[in-house]
Design a protein around this motif. Structure first.
Motif, PDB file in Angstrom:
ATOM      1  N   ASN A  69       0.833  -1.206   0.000  1.00 10.64           N
ATOM      2  CA  ASN A  69       0.000   0.000   0.000  1.00 10.64           C
ATOM      3  C   ASN A  69       0.864   1.251   0.000  1.00 10.64           C
ATOM      4  O   ASN A  69       1.741   1.405   0.845  1.00 10.64           O
ATOM      5  CB  ASN A  69      -0.911   0.016   1.227  1.00 10.64           C
ATOM      6  N   PRO A  70       0.594   2.181  -0.928  1.00  9.98           N
ATOM      7  CA  PRO A  70       1.347   3.437  -0.947  1.00  9.98           C
ATOM      8  C   PRO A  70       0.844   4.375   0.145  1.00  9.98           C
ATOM      9  O   PRO A  70      -0.297   4.244   0.613  1.00  9.98           O
ATOM     10  CB  PRO A  70       1.036   4.004  -2.338  1.00  9.98           C
ATOM     11  N   PRO A  71       1.643   5.324   0.566  1.00  6.98           N
ATOM     12  CA  PRO A  71       1.232   6.252   1.630  1.00  6.98           C
ATOM     13  C   PRO A  71      -0.086   6.972   1.357  1.00  6.98           C
ATOM     14  O   PRO A  71      -0.892   7.173   2.272  1.00  6.98           O
ATOM     15  CB  PRO A  71       2.391   7.245   1.701  1.00  6.98           C
ATOM     16  N   GLU A  72      -0.331   7.357   0.097  1.00  8.46           N
ATOM     17  CA  GLU A  72      -1.559   8.086  -0.215  1.00  8.46           C
ATOM     18  C   GLU A  72      -2.818   7.240  -0.038  1.00  8.46           C
ATOM     19  O   GLU A  72      -3.925   7.775   0.063  1.00  8.46           O
ATOM     20  CB  GLU A  72      -1.500   8.696  -1.620  1.00  8.46           C
ATOM     21  N   ALA A  73      -2.681   5.931   0.072  1.00 12.80           N
ATOM     22  CA  ALA A  73      -3.832   5.057   0.275  1.00 12.80           C
ATOM     23  C   ALA A  73      -4.482   5.284   1.643  1.00 12.80           C
ATOM     24  O   ALA A  73      -5.675   5.046   1.816  1.00 12.80           O
ATOM     25  CB  ALA A  73      -3.432   3.590   0.125  1.00 12.80           C
ATOM     26  N   VAL A  74      -3.690   5.765   2.594  1.00 12.16           N
ATOM     27  CA  VAL A  74      -4.209   6.001   3.950  1.00 12.16           C
ATOM     28  C   VAL A  74      -5.281   7.093   3.923  1.00 12.16           C
ATOM     29  O   VAL A  74      -6.407   6.890   4.370  1.00 12.16           O
ATOM     30  CB  VAL A  74      -3.068   6.369   4.919  1.00 12.16           C
ATOM     31  N   MET A  75      -4.939   8.253   3.393  1.00 12.53           N
ATOM     32  CA  MET A  75      -5.896   9.362   3.360  1.00 12.53           C
ATOM     33  C   MET A  75      -7.067   9.031   2.441  1.00 12.53           C
ATOM     34  O   MET A  75      -8.212   9.358   2.752  1.00 12.53           O
ATOM     35  CB  MET A  75      -5.221  10.650   2.921  1.00 12.53           C
ATOM     36  N   ALA A  76      -6.783   8.376   1.320  1.00  9.09           N
ATOM     37  CA  ALA A  76      -7.856   8.011   0.390  1.00  9.09           C
ATOM     38  C   ALA A  76      -8.881   7.114   1.075  1.00  9.09           C
ATOM     39  O   ALA A  76     -10.090   7.318   0.934  1.00  9.09           O
ATOM     40  CB  ALA A  76      -7.275   7.334  -0.846  1.00  9.09           C
ATOM     41  N   ALA A  77      -8.421   6.138   1.839  1.00 10.52           N
ATOM     42  CA  ALA A  77      -9.331   5.235   2.544  1.00 10.52           C
ATOM     43  C   ALA A  77     -10.146   5.986   3.591  1.00 10.52           C
ATOM     44  O   ALA A  77     -11.349   5.763   3.747  1.00 10.52           O
ATOM     45  CB  ALA A  77      -8.543   4.099   3.201  1.00 10.52           C
ATOM     46  N   ALA A 114     -11.615   1.404   7.935  1.00 12.62           N
ATOM     47  CA  ALA A 114     -11.211   1.497   6.527  1.00 12.62           C
ATOM     48  C   ALA A 114      -9.707   1.719   6.409  1.00 12.62           C
ATOM     49  O   ALA A 114      -9.045   1.097   5.571  1.00 12.62           O
ATOM     50  CB  ALA A 114     -11.978   2.622   5.839  1.00 12.62           C
ATOM     51  N   VAL A 115      -9.156   2.577   7.247  1.00 16.31           N
ATOM     52  CA  VAL A 115      -7.715   2.852   7.212  1.00 16.31           C
ATOM     53  C   VAL A 115      -6.926   1.612   7.612  1.00 16.31           C
ATOM     54  O   VAL A 115      -5.862   1.328   7.049  1.00 16.31           O
ATOM     55  CB  VAL A 115      -7.361   4.058   8.111  1.00 16.31           C
ATOM     56  N   GLU A 116      -7.456   0.831   8.549  1.00 15.09           N
ATOM     57  CA  GLU A 116      -6.740  -0.362   9.013  1.00 15.09           C
ATOM     58  C   GLU A 116      -6.619  -1.441   7.938  1.00 15.09           C
ATOM     59  O   GLU A 116      -5.848  -2.374   8.100  1.00 15.09           O
ATOM     60  CB  GLU A 116      -7.388  -0.912  10.276  1.00 15.09           C
ATOM     61  N   ARG A 117      -7.329  -1.294   6.832  1.00 17.38           N
ATOM     62  CA  ARG A 117      -7.155  -2.228   5.711  1.00 17.38           C
ATOM     63  C   ARG A 117      -5.841  -1.969   4.979  1.00 17.38           C
ATOM     64  O   ARG A 117      -5.315  -2.851   4.314  1.00 17.38           O
ATOM     65  CB  ARG A 117      -8.325  -2.118   4.741  1.00 17.38           C
ATOM     66  N   VAL A 118      -5.322  -0.734   5.092  1.00 19.63           N
ATOM     67  CA  VAL A 118      -4.102  -0.377   4.370  1.00 19.63           C
ATOM     68  C   VAL A 118      -2.944   0.016   5.285  1.00 19.63           C
ATOM     69  O   VAL A 118      -1.808   0.125   4.824  1.00 19.63           O
ATOM     70  CB  VAL A 118      -4.370   0.767   3.355  1.00 19.63           C
ATOM     71  N   ALA A 119      -3.219   0.245   6.562  1.00 13.93           N
ATOM     72  CA  ALA A 119      -2.170   0.734   7.469  1.00 13.93           C
ATOM     73  C   ALA A 119      -2.403   0.255   8.895  1.00 13.93           C
ATOM     74  O   ALA A 119      -3.499  -0.182   9.251  1.00 13.93           O
ATOM     75  CB  ALA A 119      -2.145   2.262   7.444  1.00 13.93           C
ATOM     76  N   LEU A 120      -1.362   0.385   9.688  1.00 13.09           N
ATOM     77  CA  LEU A 120      -1.453   0.129  11.124  1.00 13.09           C
ATOM     78  C   LEU A 120      -1.774   1.453  11.793  1.00 13.09           C
ATOM     79  O   LEU A 120      -1.215   2.486  11.428  1.00 13.09           O
ATOM     80  CB  LEU A 120      -0.128  -0.421  11.646  1.00 13.09           C
ATOM     81  N   THR A 121      -2.679   1.424  12.758  1.00 13.49           N
ATOM     82  CA  THR A 121      -3.102   2.676  13.378  1.00 13.49           C
ATOM     83  C   THR A 121      -2.838   2.685  14.873  1.00 13.49           C
ATOM     84  O   THR A 121      -2.648   1.644  15.496  1.00 13.49           O
ATOM     85  CB  THR A 121      -4.603   2.942  13.137  1.00 13.49           C
ATOM     86  N   GLY A 122      -2.884   3.891  15.408  1.00 12.84           N
ATOM     87  CA  GLY A 122      -2.736   4.107  16.844  1.00 12.84           C
ATOM     88  C   GLY A 122      -4.005   4.734  17.388  1.00 12.84           C
ATOM     89  O   GLY A 122      -5.115   4.364  16.994  1.00 12.84           O
ATOM     90  N   ASN A 123      -3.837   5.726  18.231  1.00 15.95           N
ATOM     91  CA  ASN A 123      -4.970   6.365  18.893  1.00 15.95           C
ATOM     92  C   ASN A 123      -5.875   7.115  17.922  1.00 15.95           C
ATOM     93  O   ASN A 123      -5.405   7.742  16.973  1.00 15.95           O
ATOM     94  CB  ASN A 123      -4.469   7.344  19.954  1.00 15.95           C
ATOM     95  N   LEU A 124      -7.173   7.060  18.209  1.00 21.03           N
ATOM     96  CA  LEU A 124      -8.186   7.805  17.463  1.00 21.03           C
ATOM     97  C   LEU A 124      -8.811   8.812  18.418  1.00 21.03           C
ATOM     98  O   LEU A 124      -9.200   8.466  19.539  1.00 21.03           O
ATOM     99  CB  LEU A 124      -9.270   6.860  16.937  1.00 21.03           C
ATOM    100  N   TYR A 125      -8.892  10.065  17.981  1.00 21.86           N
ATOM    101  CA  TYR A 125      -9.520  11.125  18.768  1.00 21.86           C
ATOM    102  C   TYR A 125     -10.664  11.716  17.957  1.00 21.86           C
ATOM    103  O   TYR A 125     -10.529  11.922  16.753  1.00 21.86           O
ATOM    104  CB  TYR A 125      -8.514  12.242  19.085  1.00 21.86           C
ATOM    105  N   VAL A 126     -11.776  12.002  18.622  1.00 32.11           N
ATOM    106  CA  VAL A 126     -12.908  12.663  17.977  1.00 32.11           C
ATOM    107  C   VAL A 126     -13.166  13.956  18.746  1.00 32.11           C
ATOM    108  O   VAL A 126     -13.321  13.941  19.972  1.00 32.11           O
ATOM    109  CB  VAL A 126     -14.169  11.772  17.971  1.00 32.11           C
ATOM    110  N   LEU A 127     -13.197  15.070  18.013  1.00 30.52           N
ATOM    111  CA  LEU A 127     -13.372  16.396  18.603  1.00 30.52           C
ATOM    112  C   LEU A 127     -14.575  17.081  17.979  1.00 30.52           C
ATOM    113  O   LEU A 127     -14.906  16.836  16.819  1.00 30.52           O
ATOM    114  CB  LEU A 127     -12.126  17.242  18.354  1.00 30.52           C
ATOM    115  N   ARG A 128     -15.217  17.950  18.765  1.00 30.60           N
ATOM    116  CA  ARG A 128     -16.363  18.727  18.288  1.00 30.60           C
ATOM    117  C   ARG A 128     -16.026  20.207  18.389  1.00 30.60           C
ATOM    118  O   ARG A 128     -15.479  20.660  19.396  1.00 30.60           O
ATOM    119  CB  ARG A 128     -17.592  18.412  19.145  1.00 30.60           C
TER     120      ARG A 128
END
Length: 101
Positions: free
Chosen positions: A17-25, A78-92
């Motif tokens: 997977n290329p780096p740009e696949a992360v944001m695209a996903a 969706a991102v985890e299909r192409v990359a390894l992830t860490g913490n997720l934050y949701v802000l309002r």
């Protein structure tokens, strides 16, 4: 319409997977449910982090927050299909500031 932001650490790419696949996903996943206002890649403490700003349809406050969290989790999946992830934050966005949901 309330504005939310999902921030996700990206700790590595899965083979082939290329780096740009992360944001695209990430964008593709969020766009299935919401209007994505912007997206960006930052390096935070030496670790890549993607940030996506999106709108949630107006309704009750708790329902909006819940929908934003669910959508961010879907984006992470969706991102985890192409990359390894860490913490997720949701802000309002509230009164000109970003606050954790």
């Amino acid at each position: 319409m309330p504005s939310f932001q999902a921030k996700l650490k990206v700790t590595g790419l899965k083979p082939g997977n290329p780096p740009e696949a992360v944001m695209a996903a990430a964008v593709e996943a969020l766009e299935t449910r919401h209007h994505v206002e912007s997206n960006q890649l930052d390096i935070v403490g030496g670790v890549p982090q993607i940030s996506l700003r999106f709108l949630v349809d107006s309704r009750d406050y708790r329902g909006e927050n819940s929908e934003a969290r669910e959508s961010a989790a879907m984006m992470r999946d969706a991102v985890e299909r192409v990359a390894l992830t860490g913490n997720l934050y949701v802000l309002r966005r509230s009164r000109g500031k970003w606050a954790p949901v």
